[in-house]
Scaffold this motif. Structure first.
Motif, PDB file in Angstrom:
ATOM      1  N   LEU A 213       0.825  -1.203   0.000  1.00 36.10           N
ATOM      2  CA  LEU A 213       0.000   0.000   0.000  1.00 36.10           C
ATOM      3  C   LEU A 213       0.861   1.255   0.000  1.00 36.10           C
ATOM      4  CD1 LEU A 213      -2.867   1.122   0.122  1.00 36.10           C
ATOM      5  CD2 LEU A 213      -2.738   1.021   2.621  1.00 36.10           C
ATOM      6  N   ALA A 214       1.958   1.249   0.751  1.00 34.60           N
ATOM      7  CA  ALA A 214       2.857   2.405   0.778  1.00 34.60           C
ATOM      8  C   ALA A 214       3.489   2.638  -0.597  1.00 34.60           C
ATOM      9  CB  ALA A 214       3.934   2.193   1.832  1.00 34.60           C
ATOM     10  N   ARG A 215       3.884   1.545  -1.260  1.00 34.34           N
ATOM     11  CA  ARG A 215       4.461   1.692  -2.600  1.00 34.34           C
ATOM     12  C   ARG A 215       3.441   2.250  -3.585  1.00 34.34           C
ATOM     13  NH1 ARG A 215       6.918  -3.363  -1.361  1.00 34.34           N
ATOM     14  NH2 ARG A 215       5.320  -4.446  -2.592  1.00 34.34           N
ATOM     15  N   LEU A 216       2.197   1.784  -3.494  1.00 32.95           N
ATOM     16  CA  LEU A 216       1.151   2.288  -4.392  1.00 32.95           C
ATOM     17  C   LEU A 216       0.893   3.772  -4.164  1.00 32.95           C
ATOM     18  CD1 LEU A 216      -1.423  -0.658  -4.286  1.00 32.95           C
ATOM     19  CD2 LEU A 216      -0.026   0.047  -6.237  1.00 32.95           C
ATOM     20  N   LYS A 217       0.886   4.196  -2.892  1.00 33.10           N
ATOM     21  CA  LYS A 217       0.667   5.622  -2.596  1.00 33.10           C
ATOM     22  C   LYS A 217       1.828   6.472  -3.113  1.00 33.10           C
ATOM     23  CE  LYS A 217      -2.390   5.083   1.398  1.00 33.10           C
ATOM     24  NZ  LYS A 217      -2.568   5.321   2.856  1.00 33.10           N
ATOM     25  N   ASP A 218       3.060   5.975  -2.954  1.00 26.19           N
ATOM     26  CA  ASP A 218       4.219   6.710  -3.489  1.00 26.19           C
ATOM     27  C   ASP A 218       4.129   6.825  -5.005  1.00 26.19           C
ATOM     28  OD1 ASP A 218       5.238   7.038  -0.961  1.00 26.19           O
ATOM     29  OD2 ASP A 218       6.613   5.317  -1.097  1.00 26.19           O
ATOM     30  N   ARG A 219       3.730   5.725  -5.641  1.00 26.23           N
ATOM     31  CA  ARG A 219       3.596   5.742  -7.102  1.00 26.23           C
ATOM     32  C   ARG A 219       2.512   6.731  -7.532  1.00 26.23           C
ATOM     33  NH1 ARG A 219       5.551   5.964 -11.968  1.00 26.23           N
ATOM     34  NH2 ARG A 219       4.202   5.034 -13.561  1.00 26.23           N
ATOM     35  N   ARG A 220       1.409   6.755  -6.781  1.00 27.13           N
ATOM     36  CA  ARG A 220       0.331   7.679  -7.122  1.00 27.13           C
ATOM     37  C   ARG A 220       0.793   9.120  -6.954  1.00 27.13           C
ATOM     38  NH1 ARG A 220      -3.599  10.908  -5.440  1.00 27.13           N
ATOM     39  NH2 ARG A 220      -5.695  10.696  -6.374  1.00 27.13           N
ATOM     40  N   ASP A 221       1.570   9.409  -5.919  1.00 24.82           N
ATOM     41  CA  ASP A 221       2.094  10.767  -5.720  1.00 24.82           C
ATOM     42  C   ASP A 221       3.001  11.170  -6.874  1.00 24.82           C
ATOM     43  OD1 ASP A 221       0.726  10.944  -3.356  1.00 24.82           O
ATOM     44  OD2 ASP A 221       2.441  10.401  -2.098  1.00 24.82           O
ATOM     45  N   ASP A 222       3.831  10.228  -7.342  1.00 19.42           N
ATOM     46  CA  ASP A 222       4.727  10.522  -8.466  1.00 19.42           C
ATOM     47  C   ASP A 222       3.932  10.840  -9.729  1.00 19.42           C
ATOM     48  OD1 ASP A 222       6.897  10.111  -6.848  1.00 19.42           O
ATOM     49  OD2 ASP A 222       7.229   8.035  -7.502  1.00 19.42           O
ATOM     50  N   VAL A 223       2.916  10.038 -10.011  1.00 14.19           N
ATOM     51  CA  VAL A 223       2.107  10.248 -11.219  1.00 14.19           C
ATOM     52  C   VAL A 223       1.347  11.564 -11.121  1.00 14.19           C
ATOM     53  CG1 VAL A 223       0.195   9.345 -12.587  1.00 14.19           C
ATOM     54  CG2 VAL A 223       1.908   7.776 -11.669  1.00 14.19           C
ATOM     55  N   THR A 224       0.811  11.868  -9.944  1.00 17.87           N
ATOM     56  CA  THR A 224       0.083  13.126  -9.762  1.00 17.87           C
ATOM     57  C   THR A 224       1.007  14.321  -9.933  1.00 17.87           C
ATOM     58  OG1 THR A 224      -1.398  12.013  -8.201  1.00 17.87           O
ATOM     59  CG2 THR A 224      -1.400  14.407  -8.186  1.00 17.87           C
ATOM     60  N   THR A 225       2.232  14.212  -9.408  1.00 15.98           N
ATOM     61  CA  THR A 225       3.213  15.296  -9.567  1.00 15.98           C
ATOM     62  C   THR A 225       3.580  15.486 -11.036  1.00 15.98           C
ATOM     63  OG1 THR A 225       4.117  14.822  -7.368  1.00 15.98           O
ATOM     64  CG2 THR A 225       5.492  16.107  -8.878  1.00 15.98           C
ATOM     65  N   ALA A 226       3.754  14.379 -11.748  1.00 14.71           N
ATOM     66  CA  ALA A 226       4.087  14.473 -13.175  1.00 14.71           C
ATOM     67  C   ALA A 226       2.965  15.151 -13.950  1.00 14.71           C
ATOM     68  CB  ALA A 226       4.356  13.081 -13.740  1.00 14.71           C
ATOM     69  N   ALA A 227       1.728  14.809 -13.631  1.00 13.75           N
ATOM     70  CA  ALA A 227       0.590  15.443 -14.309  1.00 13.75           C
ATOM     71  C   ALA A 227       0.532  16.932 -14.003  1.00 13.75           C
ATOM     72  CB  ALA A 227      -0.707  14.758 -13.890  1.00 13.75           C
ATOM     73  N   ALA A 228       0.798  17.308 -12.746  1.00 16.59           N
ATOM     74  CA  ALA A 228       0.789  18.727 -12.378  1.00 16.59           C
ATOM     75  C   ALA A 228       1.895  19.490 -13.092  1.00 16.59           C
ATOM     76  CB  ALA A 228       0.927  18.868 -10.862  1.00 16.59           C
ATOM     77  N   LEU A 229       3.062  18.861 -13.238  1.00 15.26           N
ATOM     78  CA  LEU A 229       4.168  19.519 -13.946  1.00 15.26           C
ATOM     79  C   LEU A 229       3.824  19.743 -15.414  1.00 15.26           C
ATOM     80  CD1 LEU A 229       7.307  17.701 -12.454  1.00 15.26           C
ATOM     81  CD2 LEU A 229       6.718  20.124 -12.236  1.00 15.26           C
ATOM     82  N   MET A 230       3.167  18.787 -16.040  1.00 12.93           N
ATOM     83  CA  MET A 230       2.778  18.945 -17.435  1.00 12.93           C
ATOM     84  C   MET A 230       1.793  20.090 -17.593  1.00 12.93           C
ATOM     85  SD  MET A 230       2.524  14.968 -18.721  1.00 12.93           S
ATOM     86  CE  MET A 230       2.066  15.428 -20.374  1.00 12.93           C
ATOM     87  N   VAL A 231       0.864  20.218 -16.643  1.00 11.10           N
ATOM     88  CA  VAL A 231      -0.088  21.334 -16.687  1.00 11.10           C
ATOM     89  C   VAL A 231       0.646  22.651 -16.511  1.00 11.10           C
ATOM     90  CG1 VAL A 231      -2.051  22.393 -15.521  1.00 11.10           C
ATOM     91  CG2 VAL A 231      -2.010  19.919 -15.896  1.00 11.10           C
ATOM     92  N   GLU A 232       1.597  22.706 -15.581  1.00  8.88           N
ATOM     93  CA  GLU A 232       2.342  23.934 -15.326  1.00  8.88           C
ATOM     94  C   GLU A 232       3.201  24.329 -16.520  1.00  8.88           C
ATOM     95  OE1 GLU A 232       5.662  25.619 -12.111  1.00  8.88           O
ATOM     96  OE2 GLU A 232       4.620  23.720 -11.765  1.00  8.88           O
ATOM     97  N   MET A 233       3.769  23.339 -17.214  1.00  8.66           N
ATOM     98  CA  MET A 233       4.618  23.607 -18.380  1.00  8.66           C
ATOM     99  C   MET A 233       3.799  23.870 -19.640  1.00  8.66           C
ATOM    100  SD  MET A 233       7.488  20.654 -17.668  1.00  8.66           S
ATOM    101  CE  MET A 233       8.368  20.974 -19.216  1.00  8.66           C
ATOM    102  N   GLY A 234       2.509  23.621 -19.592  1.00  5.61           N
ATOM    103  CA  GLY A 234       1.659  23.865 -20.748  1.00  5.61           C
ATOM    104  C   GLY A 234       1.823  22.859 -21.868  1.00  5.61           C
ATOM    105  N   ILE A 235       2.183  21.619 -21.539  1.00  4.83           N
ATOM    106  CA  ILE A 235       2.334  20.574 -22.553  1.00  4.83           C
ATOM    107  C   ILE A 235       1.318  19.475 -22.285  1.00  4.83           C
ATOM    108  CG2 ILE A 235       4.771  21.041 -22.967  1.00  4.83           C
ATOM    109  CD1 ILE A 235       5.475  18.729 -21.131  1.00  4.83           C
ATOM    110  N   ASP A 236       0.889  18.801 -23.344  1.00  8.89           N
ATOM    111  CA  ASP A 236      -0.107  17.742 -23.174  1.00  8.89           C
ATOM    112  C   ASP A 236       0.503  16.354 -23.237  1.00  8.89           C
ATOM    113  OD1 ASP A 236       0.562  17.672 -25.808  1.00  8.89           O
ATOM    114  OD2 ASP A 236      -1.458  18.016 -26.581  1.00  8.89           O
ATOM    115  N   HIS A 237       1.815  16.267 -23.562  1.00  8.36           N
ATOM    116  CA  HIS A 237       2.483  14.973 -23.542  1.00  8.36           C
ATOM    117  C   HIS A 237       3.988  15.162 -23.374  1.00  8.36           C
ATOM    118  CE1 HIS A 237       2.868  16.006 -27.852  1.00  8.36           C
ATOM    119  NE2 HIS A 237       3.990  15.320 -27.794  1.00  8.36           N
ATOM    120  N   HIS A 238       4.649  14.095 -22.965  1.00 10.40           N
ATOM    121  CA  HIS A 238       6.097  14.110 -22.752  1.00 10.40           C
ATOM    122  C   HIS A 238       6.661  12.799 -23.281  1.00 10.40           C
ATOM    123  CE1 HIS A 238       9.994  14.567 -20.759  1.00 10.40           C
ATOM    124  NE2 HIS A 238       9.835  13.350 -20.276  1.00 10.40           N
ATOM    125  N   VAL A 239       7.812  12.885 -23.957  1.00  9.91           N
ATOM    126  CA  VAL A 239       8.458  11.697 -24.515  1.00  9.91           C
ATOM    127  C   VAL A 239       9.620  11.312 -23.609  1.00  9.91           C
ATOM    128  CG1 VAL A 239       9.551  10.655 -26.527  1.00  9.91           C
ATOM    129  CG2 VAL A 239       7.804  12.409 -26.843  1.00  9.91           C
TER     130      VAL A 239
END
Length: 489
Positions: A213-239
């Motif tokens: 459960l701790a690993r899943l929560k850490d993974r979810r935090d990472d994915v949420t942070t990545a999505a927030a960074l994409m919104v902040e950078m104004g891009i809809d995808h990253h390679v």
């Protein structure tokens, strides 16, 4: 049959016989005798020998007095020009060619650089490649092979190293978050069930559940942070692995990770006088920068440019007009498809610039109603629509609205130019598509770039463009004529 008689019989049969591998020669054949006088490799050699690699900005152009001597940048430049011309772009393959290919042995005077040296040279000298390409364009202008009377602009997608599997989009991240939430909820339910079973004899092992459960929560935090960074950078995808590449639609339909390569081609002989590698999936913002760069290279007061409707941009058309650049670009405007084409079109409304108003077919004035700065559009309407006798032929709603772009005058002027000279619109694809076909098929072999990132990709494309121009000029003049002009320049 005796051996001598058997060999005599074979000779009488007419087989072509080679020389003995151990046969010596009183006057050995030199490498120069093995390369024809009209071979393109001689053009590459003479061209590179006549340019100043230090002035063009090549690294290690001035050897140091201490340490191991480096390879001459001129020799490595010759190797890459030969390689791209023959679809040999890999540094390891170029290393092998330098050891076995007679043409490369002649070109490098039997030098055999290792693949690491070859690869580093290409990675470190992108700007110097561009300077070399500009120098050859200047030579072609001096020889009247580039006239600059008409140029065509177009773009094409070239595949990057990264694949579509490396693309991370906002939608993909949202789906990952949803999946992780579902997994977290399931494990939380299992923990609650384990807590409820503590009073029984069979107590479940909750340690593994809590760690998962701790690993899943850490993974979810990472994915949420990545999505927030994409919104902040104004891009809809990253390679992943090639952040500067973009997911783009191609002419054939499917999307792929690519770069948008722009080129300006002279109409006289199809030579590429300027090119650029961009991250923009659309050509809509490329007209002005490409035309202005071509005008500077040609050193002309005015320039005539032809491009397709993908370059239709009112602001850039107006900018080109202010810079004495006549752009033949068909406006790409929205079509009023309401009423099955039976309603009055926009062209039936007359614009009065002094009053900043439109006059409709019923002779009513349409005044300014709303300004949409983001879309650069002004809308006009009139309160007379509900009682107008022509309303059934004009609109199916309460009022008719007419929109006008901030740069409507530039669109109208472009439309008038295209209608006055429709033959230029047919010439545009003929001028620019052949060089792109040559680059993709004969130089890249329909393969992706080898280097990652804009810097590496731009270096590769510059080598390809330079080779295209080399090959094109030799087809126009012949190798002996080009060699004579290079020697005299």
């Amino acid at each position: 049959m005796p051996v001598i008689e058997r060999w005599q019989a074979l000779l009488l049969m007419g087989f072509v016989q080679g020389e003995s591998r151990s046969q010596g020669a009183l006057f050995p054949v030199s490498l120069d005798e093995l390369i024809p006088e009209d071979h393109l490799v001689r053009v590459i050699n003479l061209w590179v020998d006549r340019v100043d690699v230090a002035r063009l900005g090549f690294a290690k152009a001035q050897p140091k007095s201490t340490g191991r001597p480096p390879y001459d940048p001129a020799d490595l430049l010759k190797l890459y020009l030969y390689g791209y011309l023959n679809q040999i772009r890999s540094s390891r393959k170029l290393e092998r060619e330098s050891q076995r290919n007679l043409e490369v042995l002649w070109l490098l005077k039997r030098l055999t650089p290792d693949f690491k040296t070859i690869a580093n040279f290409r990675r470190e000298n992108g700007p110097a490649f561009a300077a070399t390409c500009r120098a050859f364009v200047a030579f072609c202008r001096g020889e009247r092979l580039i006239r600059g009377e008409l140029v065509a602009i177009d773009g094409s997608k070239f595949q990057a190293v990264a694949s579509k599997r490396q693309v991370v989009s906002r939608g993909k991240l949202e789906r990952q978050v949803a999946a992780l939430d579902a997994d977290i909820a399931r494990y939380l339910a299992e923990l609650e069930a384990a807590d409820a079973a503590e009073q029984t004899d069979a107590v479940p092992d909750t340690r593994t559940l809590r760690e998962t459960l701790a690993r899943l929560k850490d993974r979810r935090d990472d994915v949420t942070t990545a999505a927030a960074l994409m919104v902040e950078m104004g891009i809809d995808h990253h390679v992943q692995g090639e952040a500067e590449a973009r997911l783009m639609k191609t002419a054939r339909g499917p999307t792929r990770v690519a770069y948008n390569v722009q080129s300006v081609v002279d109409a006289e002989h199809g030579l590429i006088l300027h090119h650029a590698v961009t991250q923009d999936a659309s050509d809509n913002g490329q007209l002005a920068p490409m035309a202005e760069a071509a005008k500077a290279i040609l050193d002309q007061e005015c320039l005539t440019v032809v491009a397709d409707a993908g370059y239709s941009n009112g602001a850039q058309l107006a900018y080109c007009a202010a810079k004495d650049i006549t752009a033949f670009v068909p406006p790409n405007r929205a079509v009023n498809n309401q009423g099955d084409g039976q309603l009055f079109a926009k062209r039936d409304f007359t614009y009065d610039a002094e009053q900043d108003a439109y006059r409709c077919p019923a002779d009513q004035g349409l005044q300014r109603k709303q300004v949409m700065s983001a879309k650069r559009i002004v809308t006009y309407t009139t309160a007379a629509c509900p009682v107008c006798a022509l309303k059934p032929r004009c609109t199916q709603v309460k009022q008719r609205f007419v929109s006008r772009h901030f740069d409507e005058a530039a669109f109208e002027a472009a439309q008038a130019r295209c209608q006055a000279k429709p033959e230029l619109m047919k010439r545009g694809p003929e001028i620019v598509e052949h060089p792109f076909g040559n680059l993709k098929e004969r130089i890249f072999g329909n393969a992706p770039f080898l280097l990652r990132g804009l810097c590496g990709v731009r270096g590769e494309m510059t080598l390809a463009v330079l080779d295209h121009n080399f090959k094109r000029v030799t087809n126009i003049l012949s190798v002996p004529a080009l060699l004579a002009r290079l020697a005299a320049a």
